[in-house]
Structures are given as C-alpha cells and as structure tokens.
Design a protein around this motif. Structure first.
Motif, mmCIF file in Angstrom:
data_model
loop_
_atom_site.group_PDB
_atom_site.id
_atom_site.type_symbol
_atom_site.label_atom_id
_atom_site.label_comp_id
_atom_site.label_asym_id
_atom_site.label_seq_id
_atom_site.Cartn_x
_atom_site.Cartn_y
_atom_site.Cartn_z
ATOM 1 N N ARG A 70 7.610 7.733 -8.633
ATOM 2 C CA ARG A 70 8.586 8.922 -8.410
ATOM 3 C C ARG A 70 8.924 9.564 -9.783
ATOM 4 N N GLY A 71 9.067 8.402 -10.958
ATOM 5 C CA GLY A 71 9.232 8.894 -12.270
ATOM 6 C C GLY A 71 8.097 9.685 -12.929
ATOM 7 N N ARG A 72 7.133 9.489 -12.273
ATOM 8 C CA ARG A 72 5.871 10.478 -12.854
ATOM 9 C C ARG A 72 5.649 11.624 -12.184
ATOM 10 N N PHE A 73 5.894 11.763 -10.865
ATOM 11 C CA PHE A 73 5.670 12.572 -9.798
ATOM 12 C C PHE A 73 6.659 13.583 -9.821
ATOM 13 N N GLY A 74 8.076 13.122 -10.039
ATOM 14 C CA GLY A 74 9.233 13.833 -9.689
ATOM 15 C C GLY A 74 9.949 13.724 -8.305
ATOM 16 N N ALA A 75 10.864 14.136 -8.187
ATOM 17 C CA ALA A 75 11.618 14.012 -6.723
ATOM 18 C C ALA A 75 11.559 15.158 -6.134
ATOM 19 N N ASP A 76 10.774 16.284 -6.562
ATOM 20 C CA ASP A 76 11.198 17.807 -5.875
ATOM 21 C C ASP A 76 9.570 17.780 -4.993
ATOM 22 N N GLY A 77 9.706 18.777 -4.238
ATOM 23 C CA GLY A 77 8.525 19.065 -3.706
ATOM 24 C C GLY A 77 7.939 17.764 -2.922
ATOM 25 N N ASP A 78 6.756 17.502 -3.260
ATOM 26 C CA ASP A 78 5.888 16.456 -2.592
ATOM 27 C C ASP A 78 5.881 15.187 -3.476
ATOM 28 N N ALA A 136 4.609 9.544 -3.950
ATOM 29 C CA ALA A 136 4.988 8.276 -4.556
ATOM 30 C C ALA A 136 4.674 7.079 -3.512
ATOM 31 N N GLU A 137 5.602 7.511 -2.370
ATOM 32 C CA GLU A 137 5.789 6.688 -1.454
ATOM 33 C C GLU A 137 4.389 6.081 -0.717
ATOM 34 N N VAL A 138 3.697 7.088 -0.446
ATOM 35 C CA VAL A 138 2.399 7.009 0.251
ATOM 36 C C VAL A 138 1.567 6.211 -0.646
ATOM 37 N N ILE A 139 1.463 6.518 -1.767
ATOM 38 C CA ILE A 139 0.370 6.012 -2.950
ATOM 39 C C ILE A 139 1.097 4.559 -2.861
ATOM 40 N N ALA A 140 2.316 4.171 -2.953
ATOM 41 C CA ALA A 140 2.676 2.775 -3.282
ATOM 42 C C ALA A 140 2.480 2.034 -2.131
ATOM 43 N N ALA A 141 2.598 2.665 -0.779
ATOM 44 C CA ALA A 141 2.177 1.804 0.383
ATOM 45 C C ALA A 141 0.674 1.604 0.682
ATOM 46 N N SER A 142 -0.075 2.553 0.162
ATOM 47 C CA SER A 142 -1.472 2.637 0.007
ATOM 48 C C SER A 142 -1.987 1.429 -0.771
ATOM 49 N N VAL A 143 -1.404 1.152 -1.946
ATOM 50 C CA VAL A 143 -1.579 0.176 -3.045
ATOM 51 C C VAL A 143 -1.384 -1.090 -2.421
ATOM 52 N N VAL A 144 -0.132 -1.403 -1.824
ATOM 53 C CA VAL A 144 0.132 -2.642 -1.131
ATOM 54 C C VAL A 144 -0.585 -2.962 0.087
ATOM 55 N N ALA A 145 -0.990 -2.011 0.822
ATOM 56 C CA ALA A 145 -1.897 -2.218 2.089
ATOM 57 C C ALA A 145 -3.357 -2.770 1.593
ATOM 58 N N ALA A 146 -3.787 -2.154 0.496
ATOM 59 C CA ALA A 146 -5.042 -2.453 -0.087
ATOM 60 C C ALA A 146 -5.171 -3.726 -0.481
ATOM 61 N N HIS A 147 -3.946 -3.986 -1.307
ATOM 62 C CA HIS A 147 -4.023 -5.461 -2.296
ATOM 63 C C HIS A 147 -3.784 -6.528 -1.043
ATOM 64 N N ASN A 148 -2.927 -6.303 0.004
ATOM 65 C CA ASN A 148 -2.787 -7.344 0.863
ATOM 66 C C ASN A 148 -4.087 -7.776 1.695
ATOM 67 N N ASN A 149 -4.514 -6.450 2.112
ATOM 68 C CA ASN A 149 -5.850 -6.646 2.881
ATOM 69 C C ASN A 149 -6.811 -7.722 2.010
ATOM 70 N N GLY A 150 -7.273 -7.285 0.751
ATOM 71 C CA GLY A 150 -8.046 -8.122 0.124
ATOM 72 C C GLY A 150 -7.629 -9.709 -0.008
ATOM 73 N N LEU A 151 -6.466 -9.619 -0.458
ATOM 74 C CA LEU A 151 -5.594 -11.088 -0.650
ATOM 75 C C LEU A 151 -5.765 -11.915 0.517
ATOM 76 N N ARG A 182 -6.894 12.292 -7.838
ATOM 77 C CA ARG A 182 -6.881 13.578 -7.789
ATOM 78 C C ARG A 182 -5.293 14.192 -8.230
ATOM 79 N N PRO A 183 -5.311 14.887 -9.074
ATOM 80 C CA PRO A 183 -4.030 15.739 -9.566
ATOM 81 C C PRO A 183 -3.316 16.293 -8.245
ATOM 82 N N ALA A 184 -1.971 16.116 -8.236
ATOM 83 C CA ALA A 184 -1.231 16.566 -6.999
ATOM 84 C C ALA A 184 -1.468 17.974 -6.860
#
Length: 252
Positions: free
Chosen positions: A126-134, A139-154, A183-185
């Motif tokens: 959120r600090g990189r993408f900002g809180a405006d628009g999408d 930020a929330e979707v990417i964070a959830a994707s990273v956690v899900a991918a990490h946990n799957n492999g772990l 890809r850029p937003a």
C-alpha cells in the motif's frame, strides 16, 4: 529459556497430547517456575509458535530497508524469510505441522499468525501503490497471492516429512505470482498468439472491405485479383468468419 520451554512443551505434547498437557506440566519438565513461562509466552498455544514474533520483526525490518524498484519481488523475498525459519529446524517444523492438523484450536491460532504476515506484506505494498483507486485492492490481492503461494510450497515440503529442498517448491510458486503481478498497474497482459492472429485477420478484412466494389457485383476481377466480400452478424466468432471465408475462396 524460550527454546528450553518450547522443547519441553513439545516433548509433552508428543507424549500426552496437546489438550492433556498443562502449563504446570511444561514448567515442571523445563525445571522453571510459572512466572518464567508467562514471561516468554502468553499462553500454551503461543509455545507452539515460539519463533513467529522474531520472524515477523525480521520481515518488517527487511521491508523497511528494501529498494522501492520492485515491490512485488520485495514481498516475495520477505515471504522467504518465513520459509527459512521453518527450514532451519525441519524436525520441529514437521512436528508442529502435524500437531496443528490434529488440534483445531492450534489451526485457528496458526491462521491468525498467517494473517499478520499477510497484513505486513499488504501494508508495504500500500505504501508503494497508494490507497487511491485500485492501489489498496492491488496491495491486498498481491499480498494474499504471495502468502498462498508460499504456504502451498511450504506444506508440500512439510507433508513430505521435511525431505528435500523446501525452497524449490516455494520459488516455483512465487515465480508464478511475479509473472502475474509484476506488470505495472493499469497495464494489460501481452496478447496470446491466437489473439494476435485474430487481430491481424480483422485488420486484413477491414482493408478488403474498404476497397471499392462495383455496384451490382459481389466480386470483381479475375484470378488472384478477385475480391470476396462477406457480411457477418456482429459477435460472430472469428473462427466461424474464417471458416466461411475459406469456404468462399474454395468455391471461387
């Protein structure tokens, strides 16, 4: 002392089960008093996850110092800090995994820990993408994707009993996340080969339709200079358009 208490607790959990082990049992096995236990762990559940607070602090420190040029890559690297914590003690990690599968209360506790990691990653994005628009949603979707991918492999590694290289499966899963989200937003993914062919065909058809056609005739000329004009309903699939053109060319 934290490690001594955790080891004593897990010995008892394996011998008696989690539910039948009390804090008094743990401190007796470790040779310390109750006050010492609660100085390090707020509850019996916390002793099952003795290293997550340190790992979360390390992740926060890492993200605070990371370069802003690749935010998705940064949160993927931050997730690997958690992986290294598990990989540092395979036997303990596998025992904990099996225990959390058997005790519903520990599974719930573990989910709350995972959520804290996810919130830390999302806060950085959120600090990189900002809180405006999408920005916040991204930020929330990417964070959830990273956690899900990490946990799957772990979990693949934990289910194997801690055999092999845990980083291989996690790296593969995180690479998929990076392929999708780096890809850029606002940018669109590269068109597939099929989409490129359809676009080229549409351009060619438009060029042909723009050519003048003598009144009263559908075709004109002869041989290679013959022009075929076809009218298709809006929304007709491209494969059907191509099929009809091929049929018309074959009859001419």
């Amino acid at each position: 002392m934290r490690e001594v208490l955790a080891q004593a607790a897990f010995q008892l959990f394996l011998e008696r089960g989690f539910e039948r082990t009390t804090v008094d049992d743990i401190v007796a096995r470790a040779g310390v008093g109750r006050r010492s236990f609660f100085r390090y762990f707020p509850s019996k559940e916390d002793v099952v996850f003795p290293d997550h607070e340190r790992c979360l602090a390390e992740m926060t420190e890492f993200l605070a110092a990371v370069d802003d040029g690749d935010p998705v890559g940064a949160v993927c690297d931050a997730a690997r800090i958690v992986l290294r914590m598990y990989a540092a003690d395979p036997e303990f990690s596998v025992q904990r995994y099996r225990l959390t599968r058997e005790v519903p209360g520990l599974r719930t506790y573990e989910l709350s820990v995972v959520r804290r990691y996810e919130q830390t990653l999302a806060g950085h994005l959120r600090g990189r993408f900002g809180a405006d628009g999408d920005g916040e949603l991204r930020a929330e979707v990417i964070a959830a994707s990273v956690v899900a991918a990490h946990n799957n492999g772990l979990r693949l590694w934990l289910r194997s009993g801690g055999e092999g290289d845990p980083e291989a499966a996690v790296d593969h899963a995180l690479d998929l996340v990076r392929d999708v989200w780096e890809r850029p937003a606002g940018s669109s993914p590269s068109p597939s080969l099929e989409e490129q062919l359809e676009e080229q065909l549409e351009e060619q058809l438009e060029e042909q339709l723009e050519k003048p056609v003598p009144a009263g005739g559908i075709t004109t000329g002869s041989g290679d200079s013959e022009v075929i004009v076809m009218v298709a309903a809006k929304g007709t699939p491209m494969w059907r358009v191509v099929q009809q053109i091929e049929a018309a060319v074959g009859e001419s």
